[in-house]
Scaffold this active site. Structure first.
Site, PDB file in Angstrom:
ATOM      1  N   ASP A  46    -117.032 -16.649 -84.891  1.00 13.40           N
ATOM      2  CA  ASP A  46    -117.388 -17.930 -85.413  1.00 13.40           C
ATOM      3  C   ASP A  46    -117.726 -17.772 -86.988  1.00 13.40           C
ATOM      4  O   ASP A  46    -117.026 -16.716 -87.751  1.00 13.40           O
ATOM      5  CB  ASP A  46    -118.755 -18.388 -84.687  1.00 13.40           C
ATOM      6  CG  ASP A  46    -120.021 -17.657 -85.270  1.00 13.40           C
ATOM      7  OD1 ASP A  46    -119.721 -16.579 -85.952  1.00 13.40           O
ATOM      8  OD2 ASP A  46    -120.877 -17.654 -84.727  1.00 13.40           O
TER       9      ASP A  46
ATOM     10  N   THR B 198    -124.869 -12.518 -83.139  1.00 12.38           N
ATOM     11  CA  THR B 198    -125.421 -11.594 -82.504  1.00 12.38           C
ATOM     12  C   THR B 198    -124.361 -10.782 -81.632  1.00 12.38           C
ATOM     13  O   THR B 198    -124.938  -9.543 -81.230  1.00 12.38           O
ATOM     14  CB  THR B 198    -126.790 -11.969 -81.961  1.00 12.38           C
ATOM     15  OG1 THR B 198    -126.356 -12.928 -80.910  1.00 12.38           O
ATOM     16  CG2 THR B 198    -127.746 -12.589 -82.590  1.00 12.38           C
TER      17      THR B 198
ATOM     18  N   CYS C 127    -119.748 -12.974 -83.320  1.00 13.58           N
ATOM     19  CA  CYS C 127    -120.595 -14.246 -83.788  1.00 13.58           C
ATOM     20  C   CYS C 127    -121.717 -13.406 -84.211  1.00 13.58           C
ATOM     21  O   CYS C 127    -121.804 -12.338 -84.614  1.00 13.58           O
ATOM     22  CB  CYS C 127    -121.013 -14.991 -82.353  1.00 13.58           C
ATOM     23  SG  CYS C 127    -122.147 -14.415 -81.678  1.00 13.58           S
TER      24      CYS C 127
ATOM     25  N   HIS D 106    -116.419   2.746 -67.238  1.00 10.22           N
ATOM     26  CA  HIS D 106    -117.176   2.203 -65.858  1.00 10.22           C
ATOM     27  C   HIS D 106    -116.665   0.909 -65.444  1.00 10.22           C
ATOM     28  O   HIS D 106    -116.653   0.455 -64.483  1.00 10.22           O
ATOM     29  CB  HIS D 106    -118.423   2.622 -65.706  1.00 10.22           C
ATOM     30  CG  HIS D 106    -118.988   3.929 -65.686  1.00 10.22           C
ATOM     31  ND1 HIS D 106    -120.066   4.374 -65.503  1.00 10.22           N
ATOM     32  CD2 HIS D 106    -118.272   5.073 -65.899  1.00 10.22           C
ATOM     33  CE1 HIS D 106    -120.331   5.819 -65.506  1.00 10.22           C
ATOM     34  NE2 HIS D 106    -118.798   6.305 -65.720  1.00 10.22           N
TER      35      HIS D 106
ATOM     36  N   HIS E 272    -115.885   3.403 -59.479  1.00 13.61           N
ATOM     37  CA  HIS E 272    -115.963   2.206 -60.439  1.00 13.61           C
ATOM     38  C   HIS E 272    -115.048   0.907 -60.359  1.00 13.61           C
ATOM     39  O   HIS E 272    -115.518   0.231 -60.699  1.00 13.61           O
ATOM     40  CB  HIS E 272    -115.665   2.834 -62.170  1.00 13.61           C
ATOM     41  CG  HIS E 272    -116.626   3.996 -62.195  1.00 13.61           C
ATOM     42  ND1 HIS E 272    -118.128   3.823 -62.335  1.00 13.61           N
ATOM     43  CD2 HIS E 272    -116.378   5.414 -62.408  1.00 13.61           C
ATOM     44  CE1 HIS E 272    -118.512   5.016 -62.727  1.00 13.61           C
ATOM     45  NE2 HIS E 272    -117.553   6.100 -62.560  1.00 13.61           N
TER      46      HIS E 272
END
Length: 151
Positions: free
Chosen positions: A10, A69, A67, A100, A135
């Site tokens: 963004d 955060t 973005c 994993h 996994h």
């Protein structure tokens, strides 16, 4: 021939996206930057969608999203069937998300002050390999959750 990576973000992302793109290119990847390239406000969810759909067309090793955060764009990406987008906050978590969870996208926050550089975090992701085994069973179960429907 180098592997190709899709990257998008963004209005908060251009600087970090450029840094990560340079790092990927130094590591031998070809980067397909889907935007944005300036600070004009945009909806991060649209760029998550754009990158995820491009990735799902095939031909990409993985995707990178950015973005403010990393939270909104990673949540948006994880709404797209077939995407496992991780938002690691350090080198250890970045390696583990590949080992994993076999994450096919990694997200970053342009406004986050990381204790380790985003390049180091991305490098840990790149250097890790999916371990399979137990996994793989968990990833298969995780991806099956996309089929859930409310009662």
């Amino acid at each position: 021939m180098s592997e190709e990576v899709v990257i998008a973000g963004d209005h908060s992302s251009p600087e970090l996206k450029r840094r990560l793109s340079r790092y990927l290119e130094q590591r031998g990847y070809q980067v397909d930057d889907l935007g944005v390239y300036n600070s004009d406000s945009v909806n991060y969810a649209e760029f998550a969608e754009k990158a995820c759909l491009k990735y799902l067309e095939g031909g990409y090793a993985f995707g990178v999203l950015v973005c403010g955060t990393g939270i909104g764009i990673s949540i948006s990406a994880n709404k797209v069937r077939g995407i496992r987008c991780a938002l690691p906050q350090n080198v250890f978590a970045a390696g583990m998300t590949k080992k994993h969870n076999d994450a096919n996208f990694i997200a970053f926050g342009a406004r986050i002050e990381y204790s380790e550089s985003p390049e180091e975090i991305l490098g840990a992701y790149l250097d890790a390999a999916f371990e399979g085994g137990r996994h793989a069973i968990r990833v298969e179960y995780m991806m099956g959750l996309e089929q859930l429907k409310p009662n």
